[in-house]
Design a protein around this motif. Structure first.
Motif, PDB file in Angstrom:
ATOM      1  N   GLU A  12       6.402  10.638   4.355  1.00 45.27           N
ATOM      2  CA  GLU A  12       5.303  10.466   5.294  1.00 45.27           C
ATOM      3  C   GLU A  12       5.830  10.316   6.695  1.00 45.27           C
ATOM      4  N   GLU A  57      -7.122   4.519   8.352  1.00 45.82           N
ATOM      5  CA  GLU A  57      -7.859   4.146   7.132  1.00 45.82           C
ATOM      6  C   GLU A  57      -6.891   4.131   5.949  1.00 45.82           C
ATOM      7  N   THR A 113       8.902   8.007  13.463  1.00 47.03           N
ATOM      8  CA  THR A 113       8.020   6.964  12.926  1.00 47.03           C
ATOM      9  C   THR A 113       8.894   5.952  12.201  1.00 47.03           C
ATOM     10  N   THR A 114       8.777   4.688  12.594  1.00 49.72           N
ATOM     11  CA  THR A 114       9.635   3.659  12.003  1.00 49.72           C
ATOM     12  C   THR A 114       8.847   2.378  11.783  1.00 49.72           C
ATOM     13  N   ASN A 115       9.321   1.568  10.836  1.00 46.71           N
ATOM     14  CA  ASN A 115       8.698   0.255  10.678  1.00 46.71           C
ATOM     15  C   ASN A 115       9.240  -0.745  11.697  1.00 46.71           C
ATOM     16  N   GLY A 171      10.367   7.305   3.697  1.00 48.27           N
ATOM     17  CA  GLY A 171      11.187   6.104   3.726  1.00 48.27           C
ATOM     18  C   GLY A 171      11.292   5.505   5.124  1.00 48.27           C
ATOM     19  N   GLU A 172      12.314   4.724   5.336  1.00 49.35           N
ATOM     20  CA  GLU A 172      12.536   4.176   6.670  1.00 49.35           C
ATOM     21  C   GLU A 172      13.692   4.945   7.315  1.00 49.35           C
ATOM     22  N   MET A 193      -5.329   4.946   2.726  1.00 48.25           N
ATOM     23  CA  MET A 193      -5.404   6.214   1.979  1.00 48.25           C
ATOM     24  C   MET A 193      -4.891   6.044   0.545  1.00 48.25           C
ATOM     25  N   SER A 202       5.183   1.100  13.180  1.00 46.86           N
ATOM     26  CA  SER A 202       4.123   0.630  12.291  1.00 46.86           C
ATOM     27  C   SER A 202       4.047  -0.895  12.365  1.00 46.86           C
ATOM     28  N   VAL A 205      -2.860   7.782  -1.015  1.00 44.54           N
ATOM     29  CA  VAL A 205      -1.682   8.633  -1.194  1.00 44.54           C
ATOM     30  C   VAL A 205      -0.737   8.018  -2.225  1.00 44.54           C
ATOM     31  N   THR A 261      10.977  10.812   9.855  1.00 44.82           N
ATOM     32  CA  THR A 261      10.299   9.755   9.144  1.00 44.82           C
ATOM     33  C   THR A 261      11.054   9.455   7.855  1.00 44.82           C
ATOM     34  N   VAL A 278      -2.279   0.224   9.374  1.00 40.41           N
ATOM     35  CA  VAL A 278      -3.138   0.551   8.233  1.00 40.41           C
ATOM     36  C   VAL A 278      -4.114  -0.613   8.069  1.00 40.41           C
ATOM     37  N   TYR A 306       0.821  -1.224   0.000  1.00 42.86           N
ATOM     38  CA  TYR A 306       0.000   0.000   0.000  1.00 42.86           C
ATOM     39  C   TYR A 306       0.848   1.263   0.000  1.00 42.86           C
ATOM     40  N   CYS A 307       2.176   1.103  -0.073  1.00 45.80           N
ATOM     41  CA  CYS A 307       3.034   2.288   0.095  1.00 45.80           C
ATOM     42  C   CYS A 307       4.172   2.343  -0.916  1.00 45.80           C
TER      43      CYS A 307
END
Ligand code: SAM
Length: 352
Positions: A352, A203, A110-112, A83-84, A205, A134, A207, A81, A175, A42-43
């Motif tokens: 993002e 939700e 924000t990180t995976n 990318g990673e 998105m 995430s 994007v 944020t 997500v 989704y990204c």
């Protein structure tokens, strides 16, 4: 009396800009790399994109200088944020530089989570305040299908490491996609409770990057609340929405969770966020397709006052409300096609 160098000064009324809808310049998301070590479908679903050349990335000194300018104009919340972001070498050094800026009241990441366990302590020691990790699924096989990588155990280790390193107020962002993970909402809430992190459901998105998006795959805020009420009983609004993207709710036992409903209930009216890409383009809206080149100004020798004047005048003219305009689109479909995404490193999950 002369101002104390350590005391954050309130921006003077002339310099704290509000945009055309009265929204302040308060929150800045700083992307430190366009690259990612996952390929979430989704990204960033493709293996290869055109990546930013290394020499075009802002150095840590350049990022800190720009953040200094933004904070002189009223920005208080800075989120790193990508990318990673943990793919950027020596991220704790950047964190230390930003943490030394007394006007930054909230410094978050924000990180995976894939690389977080190795860096959690160094990031905490450097002065990072908070982390959002995430996590879309608790099932390793689903994670592999969603992300194209077999890194689920590393992500779980990263989440555990956040608590060990002393981070509080951690969040887990999920997500939610219909038919993919909408059956895991309660499991994720239970997991979050166990690791002392607040779960936020986002939700799906449309994007940039979401090349497989369609409205029927959006599991809506209303459906999430209904699904959770079936399991837990009455769900109460926990607090009214501030400028934060998530609406917060409480289960009967007091457990709090959030929903970010940008697709069905956009919150452009209170959006005080803007985004700096890893190469110094400043985007005023998540749905914007072009940004203002601050790196060019910086490298041409612009001083802090010149940068501040330009940023303030652009913010004052801001009218963006991308999510609302998308929601008003009658026949909603994929926002940015794969050919454009492959060519422009700023568009696919890069800011993002
Ligand atoms: N790599 C980091 C991460 O995974 O958290 C930071 C960048 S990532 C683009 C930031 C957040 O955007 C993640 O929580 C991700 O799930 C979310 N995201 C990406 N594409 C999305 C989409 N199409 N709809 C909703 N959220 C999305």
């Amino acid at each position: 009396m002369l101002p104390d160098a350590q005391t954050p000064q309130e921006p003077s009324p002339g310099s704290a800009p509000a945009d055309q809808l009265g929204r302040p310049l308060r929150s800045l998301r700083v992307s430190v790399t366009d690259r990612c070590n996952l390929r979430c479908n989704y990204c960033m679903p493709q293996e290869e994109y055109v990546w930013l050349p290394r020499q075009e990335l802002l150095t840590f000194e350049e990022i800190a200088r720009l953040v200094e300018v933004f904070t002189s104009l009223g920005v208080t919340d800075v989120r790193l944020t990508g990318g990673e972001p943990l793919l950027r070498r020596d991220l704790p050094s950047l964190v230390a530089m930003l943490a030394a800026n007394p006007r930054v009241r909230d410094l978050a990441l924000t990180t995976n989570g894939v690389l977080f366990s190795e860096q959690a302590e160094a990031l905490r020691d450097a002065g990072l305040h908070r982390v959002t990790l995430s996590l879309d699924t608790l099932r390793p096989e689903r994670f592999l299908a969603l992300t194209g990588r077999d890194s689920h155990a590393q992500v779980l280790a990263g989440i555990a490491a956040a608590g060990r390193a002393g981070f509080t107020k951690s969040k887990i962002d999920t997500v939610v996609i219909r038919g993919v993970n909408d059956d895991e909402l309660a499991d994720l809430i239970e997991f979050g409770r166990g690791v002392n992190a607040e779960v936020r459901f986002i939700e799906y998105m449309d994007v940039g990057g979401a090349t497989d998006w369609s409205l029927d795959k959006v599991f809506t805020r209303a459906e999430m609340l209904e699904r959770l009420a079936q399991r837990y009983g009455k769900i109460a609004a926990f607090e009214t929405r501030s400028s934060a993207p998530a609406e917060r709710f409480a289960l009967p036992d007091g457990t709090v969770f959030g929903i970010i409903a940008s697709t069905t209930t956009p919150f452009c009216k209170s959006c005080d966020r803007s985004r700096l890409t890893a190469d110094g383009l400043w985007y005023l809206c998540l749905y914007a397709q072009s940004g203002v080149d601050l790196r060019k100004m910086l490298r041409a020798g612009a001083c802090a006052d010149e940068l501040a004047a330009r940023i303030a005048s652009i913010w004052r003219a801001r009218t963006d409300r991308g999510a609302e305009l998308r929601a008003a689109t009658g026949h909603r479909g994929v926002f940015i096609g794969i050919d454009q995404l492959r060519q422009d490193p700023h568009l696919a999950g890069g800011r993002e």
